[in-house]
Design a protein around this motif. Sequence first.
Motif, PDB file in Angstrom:
ATOM      1  N   SER A  81     -77.379  12.875 -56.435  1.00  0.00           N
ATOM      2  CA  SER A  81     -76.265  13.395 -57.228  1.00  0.00           C
ATOM      3  C   SER A  81     -75.362  12.219 -57.567  1.00  0.00           C
ATOM      4  O   SER A  81     -74.940  11.479 -56.675  1.00  0.00           O
ATOM      5  CB  SER A  81     -75.475  14.443 -56.423  1.00  0.00           C
ATOM      6  OG  SER A  81     -74.256  14.762 -57.084  1.00  0.00           O
ATOM      7  N   TYR A  82     -75.085  12.017 -58.863  1.00  0.00           N
ATOM      8  CA  TYR A  82     -74.231  10.900 -59.266  1.00  0.00           C
ATOM      9  C   TYR A  82     -72.759  11.252 -59.180  1.00  0.00           C
ATOM     10  O   TYR A  82     -71.908  10.367 -59.147  1.00  0.00           O
ATOM     11  CB  TYR A  82     -74.597  10.447 -60.672  1.00  0.00           C
ATOM     12  CG  TYR A  82     -75.965   9.805 -60.718  1.00  0.00           C
ATOM     13  CD1 TYR A  82     -76.154   8.515 -60.252  1.00  0.00           C
ATOM     14  CD2 TYR A  82     -77.069  10.514 -61.190  1.00  0.00           C
ATOM     15  CE1 TYR A  82     -77.417   7.926 -60.259  1.00  0.00           C
ATOM     16  CE2 TYR A  82     -78.326   9.935 -61.206  1.00  0.00           C
ATOM     17  CZ  TYR A  82     -78.489   8.649 -60.738  1.00  0.00           C
ATOM     18  OH  TYR A  82     -79.743   8.081 -60.736  1.00  0.00           O
ATOM     19  N   GLY A  83     -72.459  12.551 -59.121  1.00  0.00           N
ATOM     20  CA  GLY A  83     -71.085  12.977 -58.922  1.00  0.00           C
ATOM     21  C   GLY A  83     -70.164  12.569 -60.059  1.00  0.00           C
ATOM     22  O   GLY A  83     -70.611  12.147 -61.128  1.00  0.00           O
ATOM     23  N   ARG A  85     -68.004  10.393 -62.408  1.00  0.00           N
ATOM     24  CA  ARG A  85     -68.164   8.979 -62.763  1.00  0.00           C
ATOM     25  C   ARG A  85     -67.068   8.527 -63.725  1.00  0.00           C
ATOM     26  O   ARG A  85     -67.315   7.778 -64.672  1.00  0.00           O
ATOM     27  CB  ARG A  85     -69.542   8.744 -63.369  1.00  0.00           C
ATOM     28  CG  ARG A  85     -70.671   9.016 -62.389  1.00  0.00           C
ATOM     29  CD  ARG A  85     -72.025   8.794 -63.012  1.00  0.00           C
ATOM     30  NE  ARG A  85     -72.301   7.385 -63.250  1.00  0.00           N
ATOM     31  CZ  ARG A  85     -72.824   6.568 -62.338  1.00  0.00           C
ATOM     32  NH1 ARG A  85     -73.086   7.014 -61.123  1.00  0.00           N
ATOM     33  NH2 ARG A  85     -73.063   5.316 -62.630  1.00  0.00           N
ATOM     34  N   ASP A  94     -66.099  18.147 -55.476  1.00  0.00           N
ATOM     35  CA  ASP A  94     -67.101  17.322 -56.156  1.00  0.00           C
ATOM     36  C   ASP A  94     -67.527  16.149 -55.282  1.00  0.00           C
ATOM     37  O   ASP A  94     -68.698  15.760 -55.268  1.00  0.00           O
ATOM     38  CB  ASP A  94     -66.546  16.798 -57.481  1.00  0.00           C
ATOM     39  CG  ASP A  94     -66.380  17.893 -58.517  1.00  0.00           C
ATOM     40  OD1 ASP A  94     -66.830  19.029 -58.259  1.00  0.00           O
ATOM     41  OD2 ASP A  94     -65.805  17.625 -59.584  1.00  0.00           O
ATOM     42  N   THR A  98     -71.378  15.441 -53.681  1.00  0.00           N
ATOM     43  CA  THR A  98     -72.109  14.181 -53.839  1.00  0.00           C
ATOM     44  C   THR A  98     -72.589  13.662 -52.495  1.00  0.00           C
ATOM     45  O   THR A  98     -73.742  13.247 -52.346  1.00  0.00           O
ATOM     46  CB  THR A  98     -71.214  13.136 -54.531  1.00  0.00           C
ATOM     47  OG1 THR A  98     -70.816  13.624 -55.808  1.00  0.00           O
ATOM     48  CG2 THR A  98     -71.956  11.817 -54.705  1.00  0.00           C
ATOM     49  N   ASN A 102     -76.605  13.248 -51.338  1.00  0.00           N
ATOM     50  CA  ASN A 102     -77.011  11.849 -51.223  1.00  0.00           C
ATOM     51  C   ASN A 102     -77.129  11.351 -49.792  1.00  0.00           C
ATOM     52  O   ASN A 102     -77.839  10.374 -49.546  1.00  0.00           O
ATOM     53  CB  ASN A 102     -76.020  10.948 -51.968  1.00  0.00           C
ATOM     54  CG  ASN A 102     -76.103  11.123 -53.465  1.00  0.00           C
ATOM     55  OD1 ASN A 102     -76.965  11.833 -53.967  1.00  0.00           O
ATOM     56  ND2 ASN A 102     -75.213  10.483 -54.192  1.00  0.00           N
ATOM     57  N   TYR A 143     -70.235   7.532 -55.688  1.00  0.00           N
ATOM     58  CA  TYR A 143     -71.689   7.456 -55.582  1.00  0.00           C
ATOM     59  C   TYR A 143     -72.096   6.330 -54.631  1.00  0.00           C
ATOM     60  O   TYR A 143     -72.943   6.513 -53.751  1.00  0.00           O
ATOM     61  CB  TYR A 143     -72.281   7.219 -56.973  1.00  0.00           C
ATOM     62  CG  TYR A 143     -73.752   6.883 -56.978  1.00  0.00           C
ATOM     63  CD1 TYR A 143     -74.711   7.850 -56.719  1.00  0.00           C
ATOM     64  CD2 TYR A 143     -74.180   5.583 -57.251  1.00  0.00           C
ATOM     65  CE1 TYR A 143     -76.061   7.531 -56.731  1.00  0.00           C
ATOM     66  CE2 TYR A 143     -75.523   5.261 -57.263  1.00  0.00           C
ATOM     67  CZ  TYR A 143     -76.460   6.234 -57.001  1.00  0.00           C
ATOM     68  OH  TYR A 143     -77.786   5.925 -57.001  1.00  0.00           O
ATOM     69  N   SER A 146     -71.463   7.197 -50.993  1.00  0.00           N
ATOM     70  CA  SER A 146     -72.441   8.151 -50.460  1.00  0.00           C
ATOM     71  C   SER A 146     -73.759   7.453 -50.145  1.00  0.00           C
ATOM     72  O   SER A 146     -74.432   7.774 -49.160  1.00  0.00           O
ATOM     73  CB  SER A 146     -72.664   9.305 -51.443  1.00  0.00           C
ATOM     74  OG  SER A 146     -73.345   8.872 -52.614  1.00  0.00           O
TER      75      SER A 146
END
Length: 252
Positions: A81-83, A85, A94, A98, A102, A143, A146
């Motif tokens: 999950s890039y969450g 950005r 959120d 993430t 991750n 990101y 994580s």
Amino acid sequence: MNGKKAIVIGASHGWGAFLGGRLAEEGWEVTAIGRRSKPDLPDSAALRYLQADLATADGYQDVERELREQAPTLVVYNAVSYGPRDAKLPPLADLEATFKINALVPYHLLLNHVNQESSAEFCTYVVTNSDSIYHANKYSGIYAASKAALRVLTAALASACQSHHAAAATLLLGPLADKENFEKLQEVAERTGADLSVVTRRYLGKSNQAYVINSFLSYESCVKSVLTIASLGRDANGMLCKVDGGSSGSLV
């Protein structure tokens, strides 16, 4: 089949889908797991697909059951999950989501499988990580954090594997030759009239000055790294395999 059974988690598209297809070509019986309903996977009798969303309790249980019943000799965790950005303050939920996908889910899922000792077959766990842990900024910080947590938890997983019939290793990847990356840079090249190789080289130089590569890293090199890790047996436990373009710098 020759007894080689692999489960690739996060395999509906991109690098994960490529890995699933290549493992099948190499003689593995592969279960590819992904969140998408229509995976980008080749047709193969050695490859089956399971749709599961690890962000949900049902999805987690489906994957946990698959690990237990299939008794794989190789598990690759590639779900991501890039969450958020952007530089704004994201909702706390959120950030938690993430970190869940991750870091927390792979650790809990794979440690649970290790502790079950459901098979006499030796199992290698390969956890995909990212070179983002070396160069976080205000856009990628969540990101990257994580993924840094995942790196520490994979080391903890390897410690648990020490007393079991298993090994856990990290595959740390740099900038991959994703279709999305090529499309973005191709658009820049066409707009500016520059050669694509020049645009790519400039992009890589700006994104991380430690890179010693001029082009994106190929999926095939990553596949070979996974196969090498899987071939090492217990010696792979705790291993960090970096296909990162030198992004961590010369002393790391």
